[in-house]
Design a protein around this motif. Structure first.
Motif, PDB file in Angstrom:
ATOM      1  N   LYS A   1      12.477  -2.132  14.979  1.00  0.00           N
ATOM      2  CA  LYS A   1      12.350  -3.574  15.120  1.00  0.00           C
ATOM      3  C   LYS A   1      11.196  -3.847  16.077  1.00  0.00           C
ATOM      4  N   MET A   2      10.072  -4.268  15.520  1.00  0.00           N
ATOM      5  CA  MET A   2       8.866  -4.543  16.303  1.00  0.00           C
ATOM      6  C   MET A   2       8.703  -6.051  16.454  1.00  0.00           C
ATOM      7  N   ARG A   3       8.133  -6.443  17.567  1.00  0.00           N
ATOM      8  CA  ARG A   3       7.840  -7.867  17.773  1.00  0.00           C
ATOM      9  C   ARG A   3       6.650  -8.283  16.924  1.00  0.00           C
ATOM     10  N   ASP A   4       6.637  -9.530  16.525  1.00  0.00           N
ATOM     11  CA  ASP A   4       5.522 -10.044  15.731  1.00  0.00           C
ATOM     12  C   ASP A   4       4.336 -10.422  16.609  1.00  0.00           C
ATOM     13  N   GLU A   5       4.563 -10.676  17.881  1.00  0.00           N
ATOM     14  CA  GLU A   5       3.452 -11.094  18.770  1.00  0.00           C
ATOM     15  C   GLU A   5       2.647  -9.882  19.217  1.00  0.00           C
ATOM     16  N   LYS A   6       1.386 -10.146  19.544  1.00  0.00           N
ATOM     17  CA  LYS A   6       0.507  -9.077  19.956  1.00  0.00           C
ATOM     18  C   LYS A   6       0.776  -8.695  21.402  1.00  0.00           C
TER      19      LYS A   6
END
Length: 91
Positions: free
Chosen positions: A82-87
Motif C-alpha cells: 500500500k503506497m501513498r499517492d503523494e510524492k
C-alpha cells in the motif's frame, strides 16, 4: 502408532550399527607420499584428491538445499504493498 515408530527407529539404529566397517585414517605423512607418487606417475592419489573434493562440496550442497527449502516454505505470497499517492519530498 508411537510404539511402532519407536520400534522402527530402534531396528534401523541396530541395523546401521551392524553395517559398520573398519577404515584406516590417512596421516599427513601418507598424504605427502601420495602427492610425491603423483609426480612420479602414480595415479593412486587421484582417488584421494577426488574424495577430498567430495567431502569439501558436501556441506555446501547441504546448506544450499536447506536454504532453498527454507526460502520456498517461508516466502510470502499474495502480499499487497500500500503506497501513498503523494510524492515524497526528500529535501
Amino acid at each position: 502408532m508411537k510404539i511402532v515408530r519407536i520400534f522402527v527407529c530402534c531396528v534401523l539404529f541396530a541395523v546401521s550399527g551392524l553395517a559398520v566397517t573398519q577404515v584406516k585414517a590417512q596421516c599427513a605423512m601418507c598424504s605427502a607420499t601420495a602427492e610425491a607418487g603423483t609426480k612420479n606417475g602414480n595415479t593412486t592419489a587421484n582417488g584421494l584428491n577426488n574424495g577430498i573434493m567430495y567431502l569439501l562440496a558436501a556441506p555446501y550442497l547441504a546448506v544450499a538445499a536447506v536454504g532453498y527449502i527454507w526460502y520456498k516454505k517461508y516466502r510470502r505470497k499474495d502480499v499487497e504493498l500500500k503506497m501513498r499517492d503523494e510524492k515524497l519530498h526528500l529535501n
